[in-house]
Each structure stands twice: as C-alpha cells, then as structure tokens.
Design an enzyme around this catalytic site. Structure first.
Site, PDB file in Angstrom:
ATOM      1  CB  SER A  24      73.118 -12.922   4.300  1.00  0.00           C
ATOM      2  OG  SER A  24      71.924 -13.308   3.663  1.00  0.00           O
TER       3      SER A  24
ATOM      4  CE1 TYR B 246      73.172  -7.671   2.178  1.00  0.00           C
ATOM      5  CE2 TYR B 246      72.051  -9.555   1.187  1.00  0.00           C
ATOM      6  CZ  TYR B 246      72.457  -8.863   2.308  1.00  0.00           C
ATOM      7  OH  TYR B 246      72.160  -9.346   3.547  1.00  0.00           O
TER       8      TYR B 246
ATOM      9  CE  LYS C 270      75.491  -8.638   4.878  1.00  0.00           C
ATOM     10  NZ  LYS C 270      75.867  -7.847   6.064  1.00  0.00           N
TER      11      LYS C 270
HETATM   12  N1  UFG Z   1      57.690 -12.516  -1.308  1.00  0.00           N
HETATM   13  C1  UFG Z   1      56.454 -12.295  -1.883  1.00  0.00           C
HETATM   14  N2  UFG Z   1      55.973 -11.025  -1.949  1.00  0.00           N
HETATM   15  C2  UFG Z   1      56.661  -9.957  -1.456  1.00  0.00           C
HETATM   16  C3  UFG Z   1      57.935 -10.176  -0.861  1.00  0.00           C
HETATM   17  C4  UFG Z   1      58.416 -11.477  -0.806  1.00  0.00           C
HETATM   18  O1  UFG Z   1      55.811 -13.231  -2.356  1.00  0.00           O
HETATM   19  O2  UFG Z   1      56.170  -8.830  -1.555  1.00  0.00           O
HETATM   20  C5  UFG Z   1      58.209 -13.894  -1.208  1.00  0.00           C
HETATM   21  C6  UFG Z   1      59.526 -14.108  -1.941  1.00  0.00           C
HETATM   22  O3  UFG Z   1      59.291 -14.427  -3.302  1.00  0.00           O
HETATM   23  C7  UFG Z   1      60.136 -15.244  -1.143  1.00  0.00           C
HETATM   24  C8  UFG Z   1      59.647 -14.995   0.284  1.00  0.00           C
HETATM   25  O4  UFG Z   1      58.487 -14.163   0.146  1.00  0.00           O
HETATM   26  O5  UFG Z   1      59.622 -16.482  -1.560  1.00  0.00           O
HETATM   27  C9  UFG Z   1      60.656 -14.275   1.164  1.00  0.00           C
HETATM   28  O6  UFG Z   1      61.103 -13.087   0.507  1.00  0.00           O
HETATM   29  P1  UFG Z   1      61.953 -11.971   1.284  1.00  0.00           P
HETATM   30  O7  UFG Z   1      62.208 -10.866   0.315  1.00  0.00           O
HETATM   31  O8  UFG Z   1      61.282 -11.630   2.555  1.00  0.00           O
HETATM   32  O9  UFG Z   1      63.284 -12.731   1.680  1.00  0.00           O
HETATM   33  P2  UFG Z   1      64.399 -13.403   0.764  1.00  0.00           P
HETATM   34  O10 UFG Z   1      64.550 -14.789   1.251  1.00  0.00           O
HETATM   35  O11 UFG Z   1      64.172 -13.219  -0.679  1.00  0.00           O
HETATM   36  O12 UFG Z   1      65.635 -12.466   1.118  1.00  0.00           O
HETATM   37  C10 UFG Z   1      66.161 -12.502   2.422  1.00  0.00           C
HETATM   38  C11 UFG Z   1      66.847 -11.206   2.792  1.00  0.00           C
HETATM   39  C12 UFG Z   1      68.025 -10.942   1.927  1.00  0.00           C
HETATM   40  C13 UFG Z   1      68.916 -12.122   1.908  1.00  0.00           C
HETATM   41  C14 UFG Z   1      68.169 -13.389   1.611  1.00  0.00           C
HETATM   42  C15 UFG Z   1      69.028 -14.580   1.857  1.00  0.00           C
HETATM   43  O13 UFG Z   1      65.952 -10.130   2.659  1.00  0.00           O
HETATM   44  O14 UFG Z   1      68.737  -9.852   2.463  1.00  0.00           O
HETATM   45  O15 UFG Z   1      67.067 -13.525   2.487  1.00  0.00           O
HETATM   46  O16 UFG Z   1      68.420 -15.745   1.421  1.00  0.00           O
HETATM   47  F1  UFG Z   1      69.856 -11.946   0.958  1.00  0.00           F
END
Ligand code: UFG
Length: 344
Positions: free
Chosen positions: A129, A153, A157
């Site tokens: 990841s 997590y 990885k």
């Molecule tokens: N976000 C919102 N509202 C929500 C969910 C997410 O505003 O309800 C925003 C987050 O703050 C972020 C973006 O949308 O700015 C993406 O969030 P995600 O949770 O979809 O993805 P992340 O980048 O935080 O996490 C993902 C994977 C993880 C991994 C990570 C690696 O889900 O497993 O990328 O960077 F670890």
C-alpha cells in the site's frame, strides 16, 4: 507466462477483480479465502463474468490449524506463483487492535511462503500500500521515497515487504513484486462484482456511493483547510480494473525475468484528485445528489499523496488508462445494481 496462480483473499474487492483479469488472460486461480471481509457470492460472479477457472479453498491462512490443509491444496494445484492479498486492512481498527493486525497479516504470509516452497513455486505478487510512505514525501512520490507508515496496518504492509525482500536476498529462486496500491475505486463494468465493505464504509468512494444510493444520509468531508487546491484531501484514485491488470503485468514480468529478486512498484494513476472533485464526478456519473458537510480533519490523514507510476510503466509495461469518470460510472453501476452489495 505464469498461468496457475494462488490468489489469497481472492473473493475480496481487489482479489475478485484480479481473478477476473487472470482468467481473461487465460490463467487459472486457486482462491484461498476465509470470507472474513468478503462473500462466496463473489466467486459465483467471477464465474459468470470470466468462466470457471477459479477454484476455492475456504481456509484461514492465519490459523495454524489450517496450515497443513492449505499446504496440501497449494501443492496439488501445481501453481506458478501467488498473488497475496489476504489480510486485515482497516486503518482505524489497526490502531485500536494492533496485536490482532500483526498476528493475522504476518502469519498468513508465513503460511503462504511455506506452501509455495512446498510447491516449488517461489513467486509472490504482494498487495502492499501507498500507506507505507506515510507523510514523509512530496508528491508525486516514487519508489525511492522514504517509508514510515503511521499506523499498525501500514506497518504490517511494510514489514511483509521487508520480509519478502530478505527472502529474495537469501534465496535467488524467489521472485517478488511488492505492489504499492494508491486508492482503488470503481468496479468491473459488468456491475457484477465490486466493493462491499462490512458496516459503515471507512473509505471515500464506498461512502459516496452509499449516500448516492440512499443507504446513508450524508457524507462528511474530513477537513477543508488542507494546503491543497480546494482545501480538501488529495489522493490518487485508480480504477480497480487497471489495478488488477497491474497484477497480471507483474506476474508476467516475474515469470519472464530470470533473477528479478524483489522489486517494488507504485500502482497509481499518477494524478491527484480532491474530495470535492471526486464528489462532483460521482454526482455527474450517478445523476444523484450527494449531500455533504464539512467536518473536522480525520486523525492520521495527510493532505496530499499521489504516485509517480513511471517505474511500473517502464518495467511492467503497465499504466492506468481509465479516467475518473470511468471510475465513477463503474462504481455507480455496481452500487445501483447491488444496493446492499452481495446480500441482494
Ligand atoms: N474522506 C472524507 N470522508 C469520508 C472518507 C474519506 O472526506 O467519509 C477523505 C479523506 O479525508 C481523504 C480522502 O477522502 O482525504 C480519501 O480517504 P480514504 O479513506 O478513501 O483513503 P485513504 O487515502 O485515507 O486510505 C487509503 C486506504 C488505506 C491505505 C491508504 C494509503 O483506504 O488502506 O489509502 O494511503 F492505507
């Protein structure tokens, strides 16, 4: 060409798309899954989409009691190698229950390694990841970027990557690709397989999709005061079918290289997209309202990360080709035709 592949976690969101891509390329899969966060129905749907080339072994790679049965089944399958996706993957949960994360994700990998050794098939494409980069690099980030995951997590990885690197250094017969995924979204264009998270989704796209379909009332945008072009978080969303194709390209690469050792590749589209841009695109694709409000930042989030995917293009001959509109249209087709995921 690697043709007979063990796919751990093959019933899950990414795994089911990897199976379809493998079968379409003429391969066969042995899926090992315990359905902790997936459904046996995904296997039926894979069959509908891509034919009968995916067998199932229902077993828990992290359970020592299942190890002998797994090793026997892997040997009997006579694989060329494995795509290893099985594992726990919720960031917040890993902060609350770190020991569970270590005691599942690492032992599952040990058992897979033992099974592949027994089958004389020393090839693993590992589901890593972009989270391994933590908050240490300016984007676009390439594979030489500093690593420093910010949660258990992500550390599982990174530890597994390092362990596989050590394995390849110790024994040149091992061929390893650590694939660092950015943010997979979308679904197979058939609308038959897709992401079906347990409970309330943590991630942006499944949350938006459930708001659009009326299963959830509104989306919280976690922060609009980041130093990004519109203040919301920027990520590298990649169509899950592009991601799946990256696995087949990685298997082909490992099969054709004599002594590749352990290699690492970013799988991303190479483009940063903000939360507001994602909402606007999903609204266009679904023709639905996406009620949303600004909420405080989510603990542990970073402002911006997107990939430099050039290494995968150069060595694997792979790059993402699907657009944000494709991601939204395909994600919406899956969600609207399966409003309750595989439960329908
Ligand atoms: N976000 C919102 N509202 C929500 C969910 C997410 O505003 O309800 C925003 C987050 O703050 C972020 C973006 O949308 O700015 C993406 O969030 P995600 O949770 O979809 O993805 P992340 O980048 O935080 O996490 C993902 C994977 C993880 C991994 C990570 C690696 O889900 O497993 O990328 O960077 F670890």
């Amino acid at each position: 060409m690697a043709r007979r592949i063990i796919v751990t976690g093959g019933a899950g969101y990414i795994g089911s798309h990897v199976c379809v891509e493998l079968l379409r390329a003429g391969g066969k899969a042995l899926v090992i899954d315990n359905f902790a966060n997936s459904s046996p129905k995904a296997l039926e749907r894979i069959r509908d989409i891509a034919g009968a080339g995916a067998e199932l072994l229902r077993a828990d790679l992290a359970d020592a009691n299942d190890a002998a049965r797994i090793i026997d089944a892997v040997k009997a399958f006579r694989p060329d190698g494995a795509v290893h996706l099985a594992g726990l993957k919720a960031v917040g949960e890993s902060v609350a229950e770190p020991v569970r994360y270590y005691s599942v994700n690492l032992p599952a990998t040990f058992t897979l390694i033992r099974a592949l050794e027994a089958a004389n098939a020393r090839m693993i494409v590992f589901s890593s990841s972009a989270t391994v980069y933590g908050d240490l690099n300016a984007s676009p980030v390439d594979e030489t970027g500093a690593v420093g995951p910010t949660n258990p997590y992500g550390r599982t990885k990174l530890f597994i990557e390092e362990m596989l690197n050590d394995l390849a250094r110790a024994d040149a017969r091992w061929k390893i690709c650590n694939l660092r995924y950015f943010n997979p979204v979308g679904a197979d264009p058939s609308g038959r397989i897709g992401e079906d998270p347990n409970g309330v989704p943590n991630n942006l796209f499944p949350f938006i999709a459930q708001v659009a379909v009326g299963r959830l009332p509104r989306l919280k945008i976690y922060g609009d005061d980041y130093p990004t072009r519109d203040g919301t978080g920027v990520r590298d969303y990649i169509h899950v079918c592009d991601l799946a194709a990256g696995h087949v390209a990685a298997l082909d690469y490992l099969a054709r290289e004599k002594a590749p050792g352990a290699q690492c590749f970013n799988l991303g589209a190479g483009k940063g997209i903000s939360v507001l841009e994602a909402i606007a695109a999903f609204k266009r694709a679904s023709n639905r309202d996406i009620p949303h409000e600004i909420a405080p930042r989510r603990a542990g989030d970073i402002a911006e990360i997107y990939a430099k995917p050039d290494r995968a293009q150069k060595l694997l001959g792979w790059r993402a080709t699907r657009t944000l509109d494709d991601m939204c249209a395909d994600h919406w087709r899956w969600q609207s035709e399966n409003p309750n995921g595989y439960q329908d």
